[in-house]
Scaffold this motif. Structure first.
Motif, PDB file in Angstrom:
ATOM      1  N   SER A  16       5.713  -0.119 -11.651  1.00  0.00           N
ATOM      2  CA  SER A  16       4.502   0.660 -11.367  1.00  0.00           C
ATOM      3  C   SER A  16       4.318   1.779 -12.385  1.00  0.00           C
ATOM      4  O   SER A  16       3.193   2.037 -12.848  1.00  0.00           O
ATOM      5  CB  SER A  16       4.571   1.235  -9.950  1.00  0.00           C
ATOM      6  N   SER A  61       0.333   2.148  -6.518  1.00  0.00           N
ATOM      7  CA  SER A  61      -0.110   0.965  -7.257  1.00  0.00           C
ATOM      8  C   SER A  61      -1.437   0.443  -6.725  1.00  0.00           C
ATOM      9  O   SER A  61      -2.276  -0.024  -7.498  1.00  0.00           O
ATOM     10  CB  SER A  61       0.964  -0.131  -7.177  1.00  0.00           C
ATOM     11  N   SER A  80      -2.332  -4.884 -13.428  1.00  0.00           N
ATOM     12  CA  SER A  80      -2.333  -3.852 -12.391  1.00  0.00           C
ATOM     13  C   SER A  80      -3.106  -4.300 -11.164  1.00  0.00           C
ATOM     14  O   SER A  80      -2.655  -4.091 -10.023  1.00  0.00           O
ATOM     15  CB  SER A  80      -2.932  -2.559 -12.947  1.00  0.00           C
TER      16      SER A  80
END
Length: 449
Positions: free
Chosen positions: A40, A172, A211
């Protein structure tokens, strides 16, 4: 804080007496290397560096419009990430001015990652032997189809590492859906209309895509943990792979459709997209207002009504951001202290995917018939067909997960096949329900394949 710890696959347990029910004493939780925290942090730093680099390039090329969008998406997500870490670690109630300053300069994830690594290395040097436990954790587990209650002793260091993992999972998601999704959409749009992919923009697109996929996968895992908070849950490699494929196809096809639709209609697409987002944003508040319930006051102790309202607005914005690009796997319920509907709501899931599929088909048709100047050297019909097929395949993987791979599917009163059967054979549902009500507990486990 999510009290989720690593335990052996076949835990050595011994029953202990209890006044209420039999409790099994589990072995102490193992401490594991914080790969998720490192990953992360890597995504946060990589996306931030590539976004700032593209801001510099856009400024150098006098592309003020794209520079402003790129910088705004980066700053908004970074600020929300800092606030998330501060909230989870409760820094506002502690005298830590240096920690707050680090978050102020947007380096909070880096420092928190170093703290977690130091805590892990300290525990590793001790050989995993920790000080006496500071708390007991009880979770239910399904062992050989039987539901048992297991109790663990949790030491201070492992508890601290668990809090760091919980914070980074939420971080995240914030970064993915409030920063990476708009950033990825913006950069894909610029690439499409400029027909040019410089290296810096390609790197930013790759970081944003990873991501978003990682955040969506975590969204599913956290949804399962929140819905079944009293259970100890394990997700194997096959389950994680299925979720990753499902979310990757769902998000990439959805975002590509949005980009092609926006490139076709330009500013005319803004009212449609804005209305879509506002409907998702205000839906939980409309339900909350219609229910006549009061605002929950036990979200976090020492919170004023204004603080509670700020938290609710932030959660609603995140919920809308997730549902705009993919299914959130949770239904928001503002009147509840947990803020979510914990039941397995098949109707909500079916409605979401039906509406999104209809929207995608409409936007793809608009691109096919009116997007003559968007992609001159490609067949629009083939692109449209591939995007719709990709979205349908993602729905297929979603159904596969809930039917066969969900870790607690034996707790479902109905599974995917039951719901599809009810939809296809709607003329016989009432008699079926009446006949099955007396033995619903017995059939709940037998109906799962």
């Amino acid at each position: 804080m999510d009290r989720v710890f690593e335990i052996p696959e076949e835990p050595s347990v011994e029953p202990i007496s209890s006044l209420e029910e039999d409790v099994i004493r589990g072995t102490n939780p193992r401490f594991t290397f914080p790969f998720g925290i490192l990953f992360s942090t890597f995504l946060y730093c990589g996306e931030a560096a590539s976004a700032l680099y593209m801001v510099r390039i856009y400024r150098k090329n006098s592309e003020t419009y794209w520079m402003a969008y790129t910088f705004s998406f980066f700053m908004f997500s970074s600020i929300m990430v800092q606030l998330t870490l501060i909230f989870v670690h409760r820094d506002l109630t502690k005298d830590k001015p240096l920690s707050l300053f680090i978050h102020l300069i947007l380096l909070g994830p880096v420092i928190r990652c170093l703290e977690a690594m130091i805590k892990y290395l300290t525990l590793w040097k001790k050989g995993g032997q920790e000080e006496p436990y500071v708390s007991l954790t009880r979770k239910k587990m399904l062992i050989n189809g039987e539901e048992v209650l297991i109790e663990w002793e949790v030491g201070h260091s492992i508890r601290t590492l668990a809090m760091h993992r919980s914070a980074y999972k939420r971080m995240s998601q914030i970064q993915a859906f409030l920063g990476s999704v708009p950033q990825l959409t913006c950069q894909l749009y610029v690439t499409l209309i400029s027909a040019d992919v410089p290296l810096g923009r390609a790197v930013l697109i790759v970081f944003s895509l990873i991501s978003v996929t990682y955040g969506a996968t975590l969204c599913n895992m956290l949804a399962i943990q929140i819905k079944y908070d009293e259970y100890k849950i394990r997700l194997g490699p096959l389950e994680v792979l299925c979720i990753t494929i499902w979310r990757t196809l769902e998000i990439t096809s959805r975002l590509m459709i949005l980009v092609l639709f926006s490139a076709t209609l330009k500013l005319k697409a803004v009212p449609f997209l804005l209305l879509n987002f506002l409907i998702i944003l205000f839906e939980p508040w409309v339900k909350f207002w219609r229910s006549g319930a009061h605002m929950p006051n036990n979200i976090e102790k020492n919170f004023s009504r204004l603080g509670t309202l700020v938290v609710l607005i932030s959660v609603t914005v995140l919920y809308a951001g997730i549902n705009f690009s993919c299914w959130s796997a949770l239904q928001l319920k503002l009147a509840d202290s947990d803020l979510v509907e914990k039941g397995q709501n098949w109707g909500h899931m079916g409605l979401h995917y039906s509406v999104r599929l209809l929207e995608n088909v409409i936007m793809v048709l608009v691109f096919k018939f009116f997007g003559a100047k968007v992609l001159l050297n490609y067949c629009h019909s083939l692109i449209a067909l591939q995007l719709i097929i990709a979205y349908l395949i993602s729905i297929g993987f979603m159904l596969l997960f809930f039917q066969y791979l969900h870790p607690l599917r034996s707790l479902f009163t109905h599974n995917v096949v039951d719901c599809l059967h009810c939809v296809c054979c709607y003329q016989h549902p009432r008699g079926r329900v009446e006949n099955s009500e007396p033995s619903i507990d017995a059939e709940a486990r037998q109906s799962i394949v």
